[in-house]
Design an enzyme around this catalytic site. Structure first.
Site, PDB file in Angstrom:
ATOM      1  N   SER A  71       0.854  -1.140   0.138  1.00 46.17           N
ATOM      2  CA  SER A  71       0.077  -0.046  -0.046  1.00 46.17           C
ATOM      3  C   SER A  71       1.013   1.163   0.127  1.00 46.17           C
ATOM      4  O   SER A  71       1.720   1.482   0.670  1.00 46.17           O
ATOM      5  CB  SER A  71      -0.951   0.148   1.113  1.00 46.17           C
ATOM      6  OG  SER A  71      -2.015   1.114   1.241  1.00 46.17           O
ATOM      7  N   GLU A  72       0.799   2.048  -0.835  1.00 43.21           N
ATOM      8  CA  GLU A  72       1.651   3.278  -1.214  1.00 43.21           C
ATOM      9  C   GLU A  72       1.861   4.204  -0.209  1.00 43.21           C
ATOM     10  O   GLU A  72       3.113   4.929  -0.017  1.00 43.21           O
ATOM     11  CB  GLU A  72       1.219   4.024  -2.419  1.00 43.21           C
ATOM     12  CG  GLU A  72       0.028   4.774  -2.286  1.00 43.21           C
ATOM     13  CD  GLU A  72      -0.586   5.104  -3.864  1.00 43.21           C
ATOM     14  OE1 GLU A  72      -0.452   4.651  -4.723  1.00 43.21           O
ATOM     15  OE2 GLU A  72      -1.407   6.263  -3.655  1.00 43.21           O
TER      16      GLU A  72
END
Lengths: 219, 233
Positions: free
Chosen positions: A46-47
């Site tokens: 998840s960025e």
């Protein structure tokens, strides 16, 4: 019949391989997490700085400091790591993420993708999408084949501002799975019951239909 | 002599010296890990014409949305500004300048700015409007664009724990942009949920070394959730 959002996610999940680090975009790509085959292990990135995204928390375990890139509360999976945005995008831009799934408004035969801006409408921003398409080798785009008026979103040239140039080679739509090569869409699979002529009609960019196109199968 | 003791006892002191036309770099992702108390102090002071560098711009009436509402921000450098009606209104009516920047490029602009690197090449944005007017170079057969780094007059950071020397540890995904922001402010101010004595933290577990931090203040604001998603127990 065109694919449902869930069937699109299920078909994309077939592309996952054991040991992959995977980034899933917002929307249909997020649903892919529900269809990871039982016999393989993948880790979701998840960025915002989480490698090893787990399911949503139970009510008792909600933590405002624990969110995903869609700003939803999540948990960390077993073996997760958490780090800064700088580190997160070093992974993405350095080509360390094995597989990326993104939504789009348009793609074209040159592998261009437009997914972040519709001029004249509200501009929300590109977030991490430009970094993802520039850094990833293996990207699959999930999108509708045509708009509700039947206008193709698989084009000779994108009309909207690009997210990235020449970076897309796989597209899954609600009608078909296609590859992009040699300045054309190559039809690989059709959705169950969808005719090749319908796909031809709804594909504005050059389309190659090989002799071995297969029909997708869902249990 | 306070030596390296960076703790200040009021928000007024924490942001002493902040002035109109300055650039502020603000940590957080969405509402996660934002320095809400420091933002509220900027609001109280009424500092105007600010350039705000932050991944997002808060929501209506929370986070940087508070400063937007007061029209204290004239220029925003962000990657994603959805979920904010007031932002939309000010942008569409030309009251606000917006420089949309890819998220990884934004993080790297802060990191490089803090590390004394004035610019860097990245593949992100090549072939898009983000590349307009920027130098393009080819390395090993791939095209890259030149992006300039960012430094701020002030950086506003939220930490879980800080010691009095300014060493910081962040909690979970509230880390996000905070470490990069901390390096890139001329004056970096940390609001910490807990302030401890030097020596209380494991030196090897520090996320932001105290050298980057000028002031530390006690955080008190609640932490809000943008999208509360749960599964059944």
């Amino acid at each position: 019949m065109s694919l449902t959002r869930e069937q699109m996610a299920e078909r994309v999940a077939h592309e996952l391989k054991d040991g992959y680090y995977v980034n899933l975009g917002i929307g249909i790509p997020t649903l892919v997490a529900n269809y990871i085959p039982d016999d393989i292990q993948v880790i979701l990135q998840s960025e915002n700085g989480l490698l090893g995204m787990g399911p949503f928390p139970t009510e008792d375990n909600v933590d405002p400091d624990m969110i995903n890139a869609g700003k939803q509360t999540v948990t960390a999976a077993t073996g997760a790591s958490i780090f800064s945005s700088t580190e997160s995008f070093a992974m993405i831009r350095g080509g360390h993420v094995d597989f990326t799934v993104l939504g789009a408004f348009e793609v074209d035969i040159h592998g261009n993708i437009a997914s972040w801006m519709i001029p004249g409408k509200l501009v929300k921003g590109m977030g991490g999408a430009m970094d993802l398409v520039a850094g990833a080798d293996d990207i699959i785009v999930t999108m509708m084949h045509a708009d509700k008026h039947g206008n193709s979103k698989l084009l000779s040239d994108c009309t909207l501002p690009l997210t990235g140039a020449g970076c897309i080679s796989k597209v899954l739509t609600d009608l078909a799975y296609l590859e992009i090569r040699d300045s054309a869409f190559v039809l690989r699979e059709t959705a169950p019951g969808v005719s090749i002529s319908e796909i031809e009609q709804k594909t504005e960019g050059a389309l190659i239909v090989p002799g071995d196109v297969i029909e997708m199968h869902f249990d | 002599m306070p030596g390296f003791d960076k703790v200040v006892d009021s928000y007024e002191t924490a942001l002493e010296g902040i002035a109109d036309n300055m650039t502020i770099i603000v940590g957080g992702f969405g509402l996660c890990g934002i320095p809400q108390n420091l933002i509220e102090e900027v609001a109280r002071r009424g500092t105007k014409n600010l350039t705000a560098v932050s991944n997002n711009c808060g929501v209506d009436r929370w986070g940087l949305g508070v400063l937007l509402k007061n029209k204290q921000i004239s220029r925003a450098i962000s990657s994603y500004v959805g979920e904010n009606k007031e932002f939309e209104r000010q942008y569409l009516e030309g009251e606000l300048e917006l420089m949309l920047t890819p998220q990884g490029t934004l993080a790297e602009k802060m990191r490089a700015g803090g590390a004394g690197i004035p610019a860097f090449y990245t593949a992100t944005g090549y072939g898009t409007i983000v590349a307009d007017g920027k130098d393009v170079r080819e390395f090993n057969g791939k095209k890259y664009i030149l992006e300039e780094s960012i430094t701020g007059d002030f950086a506003l950071v939220h930490a879980k724990v800080a010691d009095r020397y300014g060493n910081c540890i962040y909690n979970a995904t509230a880390q996000n942009f905070n470490p990069a922001a901390a390096t890139s402010g001329k004056i970096t101010v940390v609001e910490a949920e807990e302030i401890v004595k030097p020596g209380s933290l494991d030196p090897a577990q520090i996320h932001t070394p105290g050298i980057y931090v000028q002031r530390v203040v006690q955080a008190t604001a609640e932490k809000r959730i943008e999208f509360r998603t749960v599964t059944e127990a």
